[in-house]
Design an enzyme around this catalytic site. Structure first.
Site, mmCIF file in Angstrom:
data_model
loop_
_atom_site.group_PDB
_atom_site.id
_atom_site.type_symbol
_atom_site.label_atom_id
_atom_site.label_comp_id
_atom_site.label_asym_id
_atom_site.label_seq_id
_atom_site.Cartn_x
_atom_site.Cartn_y
_atom_site.Cartn_z
ATOM 1 C CG ASP A 43 -2.251 -0.678 0.927
ATOM 2 O OD1 ASP A 43 -2.362 -1.268 -0.162
ATOM 3 O OD2 ASP A 43 -3.155 -0.618 1.769
ATOM 4 C CB SER A 91 -12.541 4.816 -4.207
ATOM 5 O OG SER A 91 -12.590 3.760 -5.140
ATOM 6 C CD GLU A 122 -18.200 3.395 9.920
ATOM 7 O OE1 GLU A 122 -18.473 2.259 9.480
ATOM 8 O OE2 GLU A 122 -18.679 4.446 9.441
ATOM 9 C CE LYS A 124 -8.740 2.291 3.000
ATOM 10 N NZ LYS A 124 -8.266 0.977 2.530
ATOM 11 C CB CYS A 439 32.739 -17.825 6.065
ATOM 12 S SG CYS A 439 33.928 -19.183 6.050
ATOM 13 C CB CYS A 445 32.128 -21.122 3.382
ATOM 14 S SG CYS A 445 31.201 -21.584 4.858
#
Length: 722
Positions: A43, A91, A122, A124, A439, A445
């Site tokens: 978001d 929206s 409220e 969301k 290392c 390694c």
């Protein structure tokens, strides 16, 4: 995902090409978000990108695209259906702090010509907006938001949502609007059901809810929940709450709806606060933010609305959002859990990293069981110990990290963490000169483990390259990564113990022969974290070439089944780290394409003529999607892994369990209960011998035999072998 209201502080794009590219990114992210796929952008990133788009369109109005997502509901990508809404489903615009909220409230007061009569606060909820129509108290239709004007009919699936009753307590006709979502408990149960049916777990509650709401003929019913946040088409006289027929405040209407049996945000653990002043609103928002981890479902902000209908009517709405409401977005979700232990990982280049192993916790809708502690200096700075209750968040809403501990809850017997003195993998010395410890042997390694995995039968299947030979090669400094194998010469190998001239030539021949393995085997052999044989095959089938895979973004990776945000980030990072080895392999002529994928050969300059196209693949449904195939028992000439690979080469999707959604079960010697379950469910069955014939015919281009075998599946299933 809603555009930012105020882009004053966002930086406009310098050139039109960057602006246009941002529009494409936004549309792609919004399409995944609103249509139920895994999230491809968090978001915060989405909001920031859209803020820059709005700022650019303000500074350069001549650049603004006619279909810019800045002015469209659901960014203009919602799935539009045939159900026309009684009123547009708009929206909400976003704010991200107190200053922006105060500016919004001041604008509202100016529109009204006076202070607002009151507000509601409220939660969301991160779900899918729907409109539910009731006639005479009975639920008759449920539709998604779609493009705001019309949406899909999802009545059948939505009826299962807890909180959306089939029958109201009174015979009222109205339309309820709210969110269908999954609670934490819903999500856990949904993943239990999904994985028990051989499918990958859902990556995120929102995408899980969206997929479930639109699912047809699933073998299981995942749970859903509903909370209402608005009501339309209900006059005050109908409710009997206002004798003179005056319109009721939003808070009163929602209380009435709850008495009818509908679950509302007001009746949820988050509650609804009725506020008179903006200071009260800010206090309610802060309280809700502090409690977000205790609600039992995910929220990403608070919604502030004018409560009085007269205020709403005066303020009105724009084409995309109402002027009387706003969403206050919260920062990244942070939860608490127990730090069980601290493990140390050693990367391919020798980097040594501490990792927190955690009691499972939902963070931003994803179950987190481990998190990065970055480096050992950072571990000390964050002051965390085993047994602590720690704070966990997903940085950028993707990568889990531990940010600190609740020191007042630290166990009395806890002790500070002691970092390793030597490399945990090889016992060698550690270079502590940089923040990231390493290392001193670097890539050497982990060479033994990575080479053994690369040469294994399910990977590149290099006969003769066992652990003892690998030890000799690494010890002599001849090999440190898989790319070095293809430069080996018999003359160098004969100097090693246990390798004569004949054995050396044979080993080199076997190594060279492995160059022809498909891309999926190469990916398996490289051991990309958070992938295995099955995921490697999916990646190879999806991208076709290593070149396309390396060029894929995190968003592109999430288009592959079973890859969510966290896994996509890990795979992308692993591929970047492995690029030098991949380039070395390609330079030695190792195949980097997947047979049977359209464009795979041409992408690397090969010949497409002999590559079967997806339309010619026998295990595809008429709509081109892969058939779900279960292989049980042995297939002649193939190992179990090769049997699953064969399914995918023929265009199908291999699965480990039989359900009503299975298209075909291949039954060989040693098959068990899966064959019986297929017969009970009426799933077509093909003997392992005929499956081997199908594979051979397809490989040889024998269309007649392929058609004959496929035709037999339309009739009576063949008897199970054995």
């Amino acid at each position: 995902m809603s555009p930012v209201v105020d882009a004053d502080r966002a930086e406009p794009f310098d050139d039109r090409e960057a602006y246009t590219a941002a529009l494409d990114e936004i549309r792609s992210a919004a399409a995944a978000y609103y249509n139920g796929a895994d999230l491809v952008m968090d978001d915060a990133t989405y909001d920031a990108l859209l803020a820059r788009v709005v700022a650019t369109e303000t500074a350069r109005p001549d650049w603004k695209a006619d279909d810019s997502p800045s002015g469209l509901v659901a960014a203009g990508v919602g799935i539009v259906g045939d159900v026309v809404h009684s009123e547009p489903m708009l929206s909400l615009d976003n704010v991200f702090g107190e200053e922006e909220l105060r500016r919004w409230a001041a604008r509202l007061d100016r529109l009204l010509g006076r202070p607002a009569a009151g507000y509601t606060v409220e939660p969301k909820i991160d779900g899918l907006a729907i409109a539910a129509r009731y006639v005479a108290g009975r639920l008759v239709q449920v539709a998604t938001r779609g493009d705001g004007r019309a949406g899909e009919d999802v009545t059948a699936q939505a009826r299962r949502a807890v909180g959306l009753p089939e029958q109201l307590a009174e015979p009222v006709t109205m339309e309820i609007r709210g969110e269908i979502f999954m609670t934490d408990a819903d999500f856990a149960r949904a993943n239990e059901l999904r994985t028990s049916h051989g499918e990958p777990p859902f990556a995120h509650p929102r995408s899980a809810a969206a997929g479930t709401l639109r699912a047809q003929d699933r073998a299981y019913d995942a749970p859903l929940s509903f909370l209402a946040y608005a009501v339309h088409g209900l006059d005050a006289a109908t409710t009997g709450l206002d004798g003179d027929g005056a319109a009721l405040p939003h808070s009163a209407l929602m209380a009435y709806v709850e008495r009818l049996g509908v679950a509302t945000t007001a009746g949820s653990p988050a509650g609804m606060r009725r506020c008179t002043t903006l200071d009260e609103v800010l206090a309610a928002v802060a309280e809700l933010s502090a409690r977000r981890g205790e609600l039992g479902f995910g929220i990403d902000g608070a919604v502030i609305k004018a409560d009085h209908p007269a205020d709403r009517e005066l303020a009105g709405s724009g084409t995309r959002a109402p002027r009387w409401g706003i969403a206050y977005k919260f920062p990244a979700d942070t939860r608490t859990t127990t730090l069980l232990r601290i493990e140390v990982q050693v990367g391919r280049t020798g980097v040594i990293t501490p990792v927190a192993v955690l009691a499972p916790v939902q963070v931003g809708g994803v179950t987190v069981t481990s998190a990065t502690l970055h480096n050992f200096d950072d571990l000390v700075r964050r002051n965390v110990r085993v047994g602590d209750t720690v704070f966990v968040r997903r940085a950028g809403d993707v990568i889990p990290e531990v940010t600190g501990a609740k020191l007042d809850e630290r166990p009395a017997d806890s002790t500070p963490y002691e970092p390793p003195v030597t490399c945990p993998r090889c016992g060698g010395e550690i270079d502590r000169s940089q923040k990231r410890w390493r290392c001193v042997q670097g890539r050497a390694c982990g060479a033994r483990e990575s080479l053994a995995y690369y040469a294994a039968r399910d990977s590149m299947d290099i006969e003769g390259l066992g652990s003892k030979i690998i030890d000799l090669l690494v010890g002599a400094g001849l090999v440190t990564d898989p790319g070095d194998l293809y430069a080996l010469e018999p003359s160098a190998l004969v100097t090693l113990d246990r390798l004569g001239e004949v054995s050396a030539r044979k080993l080199v021949a076997n190594i060279q022969a492995s160059k022809t393995r498909p891309l999926s085997r190469v990916l398996t052999g490289l051991g990309v974290r958070m992938t295995g044989r099955s995921m490697s095959r999916r990646l190879a089938r999806h991208f076709g070439t290593m070149e396309a895979l390396l060029a894929a973004s995190v968003a592109d990776l999430q288009q592959v089944e079973g890859i969510g945000p966290e896994r996509a980030v890990t795979i992308a990072a692993e591929l970047v780290e492995l690029t030098p080895v991949i380039e070395k392999l390609a330079a030695h002529g190792v195949n980097m394409t997947e047979p049977g994928v359209v464009g795979a050969a041409s992408a690397t300059g090969g010949d497409d003529a002999d590559v079967p196209t997806s339309t010619a693949l026998p295990l595809r449904r008429p709509d081109g999607t892969p058939m779900t195939v279960v292989v049980t028992g042995s297939v002649p000439g193939l190992t179990r892994t090769e049997g699953n690979e064969a399914v995918e080469r023929l265009g199908g999707r291999s699965s480990g369990s039989v359900s009503k959604r299975t298209d075909l079960v291949v039954v060989g010697e040693g098959a068990g209960s899966k064959a019986e379950k297929a017969e009970a469910l009426g799933v077509p069955v093909l003997s392992a011998e005929r499956f081997a014939d199908l594979l051979a015919a397809h490989t040889a281009g024998d269309a007649a035999t392929v058609a004959e075998i496929l035709a037999s599946l339309a009739g009576d299933p063949e008897p199970a072998a054995g």
